[in-house]
Design a protein around this motif. Structure first.
Motif, short mmCIF file in Angstrom:
data_model
loop_
_atom_site.label_atom_id
_atom_site.label_comp_id
_atom_site.label_asym_id
_atom_site.label_seq_id
_atom_site.Cartn_x
_atom_site.Cartn_y
_atom_site.Cartn_z
N LYS A 51 0.85 -1.17 0.00
CA LYS A 51 0.00 0.00 0.00
C LYS A 51 0.90 1.23 0.00
O LYS A 51 2.08 1.16 0.36
CB LYS A 51 -0.92 -0.02 1.22
CG LYS A 51 -1.95 -1.15 1.16
CD LYS A 51 -2.96 -1.06 2.28
CE LYS A 51 -4.01 -2.16 2.14
NZ LYS A 51 -5.04 -2.09 3.21
N ASN A 133 -6.76 0.87 -5.15
CA ASN A 133 -5.81 1.22 -4.10
C ASN A 133 -6.19 2.53 -3.44
O ASN A 133 -5.52 2.97 -2.51
CB ASN A 133 -4.39 1.32 -4.69
CG ASN A 133 -3.35 1.57 -3.62
OD1 ASN A 133 -3.24 0.82 -2.65
ND2 ASN A 133 -2.58 2.65 -3.77
N HIS A 152 -7.19 -4.71 -2.25
CA HIS A 152 -6.03 -3.90 -2.61
C HIS A 152 -5.56 -4.30 -4.00
O HIS A 152 -5.34 -5.47 -4.29
CB HIS A 152 -4.93 -4.15 -1.57
CG HIS A 152 -3.59 -3.59 -1.91
ND1 HIS A 152 -3.37 -2.24 -2.05
CD2 HIS A 152 -2.39 -4.20 -2.13
CE1 HIS A 152 -2.09 -2.04 -2.34
NE2 HIS A 152 -1.48 -3.21 -2.40
N ARG A 154 -2.92 -2.80 -7.22
CA ARG A 154 -1.93 -1.79 -7.60
C ARG A 154 -1.50 -1.96 -9.05
O ARG A 154 -1.71 -2.99 -9.68
CB ARG A 154 -0.69 -1.92 -6.71
CG ARG A 154 -0.82 -1.41 -5.28
CD ARG A 154 -0.75 0.11 -5.21
NE ARG A 154 0.32 0.65 -6.01
CZ ARG A 154 1.61 0.69 -5.64
NH1 ARG A 154 1.97 0.21 -4.47
NH2 ARG A 154 2.53 1.20 -6.44
N LEU A 172 0.84 -9.28 -2.11
CA LEU A 172 0.86 -8.44 -0.93
C LEU A 172 2.25 -8.44 -0.32
O LEU A 172 3.05 -9.36 -0.54
CB LEU A 172 -0.16 -8.94 0.10
CG LEU A 172 -1.62 -8.95 -0.36
CD1 LEU A 172 -2.50 -9.58 0.71
CD2 LEU A 172 -2.10 -7.55 -0.71
#
Length: 326
Positions: A51, A133, A152, A154, A172
């Motif tokens: 993140k 995100n 999540h 990206r 992740l």
């Protein structure tokens, strides 16, 4: 005007398209000017699993490295998507020298092959995974599709769509993974920049999902004391986009909004008047505070402050504080 200008940018397809547009406008305005594009692998582009918060939000992930090169004199200018630039802090020594005319600012839905908007709406998202995100998009998504699982997700715009189509899971930082995603929420302007507008399945109205502050606006930053570059950039500055940016970013400034705050703001100009709408949501999307005002387009910061104080009077500070990282 003869001379040379070095402008820094990220290596993503969208960032390069935005920077090429800046170069085109500058050379059209200033015949004889040579524009050199310097490409950067920013922290946020290298690390596409974490993140953004550990990198200092979008500012630390996508902006800081290029800004540092301008401050060192290695570049005369830097291209940023305005929504990536922190609005609650100053960067001493730098100014926004130009804002390009605003691209379509809205958010859109992109679906995996075989999934329809009707099915998503009918099921309220139950059993489906929606990738983003952005905490603002995630909060709005939970309001619009109460049963969806927001995950999540990206990557650059084209990378995210490739992962969606191929059913690729999002890695992740802890070595795990989520997904694959069934749908994505993305910026219309970004998809148009990379030639993927045909993938838009649905465009959210502002009443459904208010855009991020500065969304759709390309900003060009330079050293405050570099008056030659500031003069060059002034030739491509769009007055309406700058006024909207000033109003929207004033909301962030007054609220002291951080990168984990679901805050939205969008200004529109009609004749001499500006309509500014802004909202603050909790991370789950269950609580939303909204405010809007109309004022003179020639006094955008004043309007931005008034709307921000309206939000504060309704309890926005408490929501923002709850979302602040501990």
């Amino acid at each position: 005007m003869d001379g040379r200008l070095r402008i820094g940018t990220r290596k993503s397809a969208m960032a390069l398209a935005q920077t090429e547009e800046i170069a085109r406008r500058l050379t059209a305005s200033m015949p004889g000017l040579e524009v050199e594009v310097v490409k950067f692998d920013t922290t946020g582009d290298i690390d596409q699993t974490s993140k953004l918060l550990p990198h200092g939000g979008k500012g630390g992930a996508f902006v800081a490295q290029i800004r540092a090169a301008v401050l060192k004199g290695e570049l005369q200018a830097a291209m940023h998507s305005l929504k990536d630039m922190p609005g609650n802090e100053d960067t001493p020594g730098l100014v926004i020298g130009a804002t390009l005319s605003r691209d379509p600012p809205g958010d859109v839905l992109v679906l995996r092959p075989g999934l329809s908007v009707e099915k998503l709406q009918r099921s309220r998202g139950k059993g489906l995974k929606l990738g983003t995100n952005a905490v603002r998009r995630a909060a709005y998504a939970r309001r619009l599709f109460p049963d969806v699982e927001v995950i999540h997700f990206r990557g650059a715009a084209d990378t995210r769509i490739r992962k969606l189509d191929q059913g690729e899971r999002q890695r992740l930082p802890d070595g795990g993974a989520v997904g694959p995603a069934d749908a994505l929420i993305m910026a219309r302007s970004g998809l148009e920049r990379v030639g993927l507008a045909h993938r838009i399945a649905y465009e959210f109205a502002a009443a459904e999902m208010l855009p991020a502050v500065g969304q759709g606006i390309v900003a060009v930053e330079c050293a405050a004391a570099d008056w030659r570059t500031r003069e060059l950039l002034s030739s491509i500055d769009d007055a309406d986009a700058r006024a909207c940016a000033d109003a929207e970013r004033e909301v962030l400034w007054v609220l002291n909004g951080h990168c984990n705050s679901p805050i939205a703001g969008f200004a529109e100009i009609k004749a001499a008047e500006m309509l500014l709408r802004a909202s603050v949501l909790d991370l789950g999307g269950g609580v939303i505070i909204e405010a809007s005002r109309t004022g003179l387009a020639s006094r955008p910061r004043e309007l931005g402050r008034a709307v921000a104080f309206d939000l504060l009077a309704k309890g926005a500070a408490e929501i923002i504080e709850r979302s602040r990282p501990r």
